[in-house]
Design a protein around this motif. Structure first.
Motif: not given
Length: 422
Positions: A318-323
């Protein structure tokens, strides 16, 4: 206005130990025992390393529309803290800069809120998700450096070809987020043994490679400067190498996290390791390193993608993509690749400064008399621990927190003015 840098180890075409003088935002002298004119700011680096300001052609500053994640001001501060003097911001915003009025407003805001140089990409298609082309001539004239739908792959081949023709007509690059949504499905990490072990849905390499192969054929037919964002697979490197051999006008970037980590390094279902494209196999990671070293890949770009803590909490599903990457990229790459003799410092500076500037026609990336006074001073000798308490970015989403690295930014100078001071 004068600025004199004393006692620096200068990394440039011909490295030397000495001084650098700027006048009105331009490098006016390089040498030894330079004398300061009246009313000059003097910085004694005491042997620290001075290099061209870093250039990042792939950042997300989230403003307008998503200011809880980042703003132009905080994103630019983060970039300056990481040693970057020029960045190019992506258009996946709200409103999307897909028209002249919104683009001009955004460019003015970039100029007002940033102490570094912030250039802007405009959208390839209206709203990013449509098949309606934007006004490439109008947007280019308004200041767009190029065109990208980053975050969204252009799914329709005819739309992409039309966009390439339009961008080529105004001598602008197409900067492609390469992703076939039919292959992506609900994948959250690289398909393979590690995804199976963690019980997480996998994303096939074909998500990237199938669309890249399509785009390279279209780029050859259109003659456009086609730039491949965040390349992540060995097959992609092979495709780009083949296209370059055919004379296709293609450039490509790789992100620090894809050079540093493979899917096997993901310890658990941890949202800090969720990024798009995902961390691939160790074979892919090694191919990316080889692609940089042989010139197939042209540059390193962070894909700095800040999110709120809530968006990066819990399962990868469920988390967003990206760092985030602006404040850690140079130190991580210097520590893991230069200090281990895989890359030289000169190579790293080329990939993070000179090459992206040259490929995108930016007036940056060189420490030479007459060039802009954009440079970064680094302490390469003192270790420190990566700690988000030291960051300017609103986003703290990184798998590298707590790692001990070398390469602390002491000063970032943009246009002859101090943008960051330790």
């Amino acid at each position: 206005m004068h600025l004199l840098i004393k006692n620096a180890h200068v990394v440039g075409p011909e490295p030397f130990d000495g001084d650098l003088l700027t006048t009105d935002g331009v490098i006016s002298a390089l040498g030894h025992d330079l004398h300061a004119p009246a009313k000059t700011t003097v910085i004694d680096l005491k042997g620290a390393t001075l290099m061209p300001g870093l250039v990042d052609v792939h950042v997300h500053f989230r403003e307008p529309g998503f200011e809880a994640k980042e703003t132009i001001k905080t994103g630019a501060q983060a970039a300056a803290h990481g040693g970057f003097t020029t960045v190019v911001a992506m258009p996946n915003l709200n409103p999307v800069p897909d028209n002249v009025d919104d683009l001009e407003h955004l460019i003015e805001k970039n100029h007002q809120d940033a102490k570094i140089h912030v250039r802007q990409f405009a959208a390839i298609t209206a709203g990013l998700h449509s098949q309606k082309p934007t006004d490439y001539a109008g947007l280019r004239a308004a200041g767009a450096l190029g065109f990208s739908n980053d975050g969204v792959g252009v799914q329709d081949a005819a739309t992409m070809y039309q966009a390439m023709q339009g961008a080529a007509a105004v001598n602008a690059p197409i900067v492609a987020h390469i992703e076939d949504e039919g292959f992506k499905g609900d994948g959250v990490m690289n398909a393979g043994p590690k995804a199976d072990e963690l019980g997480l849905p996998g994303m096939s390499n074909l998500t990237e490679t199938a669309q890249l192969a399509r785009d390279l054929v279209l780029a050859e037919a259109s003659g456009v400067h086609y730039h491949a964002c965040h390349v992540s697979t060995a097959t992609s490197v092979d495709l780009i190498r083949f296209a370059k051999a055919r004379g296709v006008n293609v450039t490509a970037e790789v992100s620090p996290h894809h050079l540093l980590l493979a899917d096997q390094d993901i310890p658990s279902d941890n949202a800090m390791y969720k990024m798009n494209p995902p961390l691939r196999s160790e074979k892919d990671r090694q191919a990316l390193i080889a692609g940089l070293l042989d010139g197939t890949l042209d540059m390193i770009a962070t894909d700095h993608a800040p999110h709120t803590a809530e968006e990066k909490t819990g399962s990868m599903v469920k988390a967003s993509f990206g760092i985030v990457g602006s404040e850690t990229a140079f130190a991580l790459l210097y520590t893991h690749f230069v200090m281990t003799n895989i890359f030289t410092l000169e190579q790293l500076v080329n990939w993070m400064s000179t090459s992206p500037a040259e490929k995108f026609g930016l007036n940056a990336g060189h420490l030479l008399v007459g060039e802009p006074a954009d440079f970064t001073a680094m302490d390469l000798c003192t270790p420190y621990s990566i700690d988000p308490k030291d960051w300017f970015s609103k986003g703290h989403n990184s798998p590298f927190i707590g790692e001990v690295v070398y390469g602390r930014t002491l000063y970032t100078i943009a246009g002859g003015r101090i943008a960051y001071k330790a």
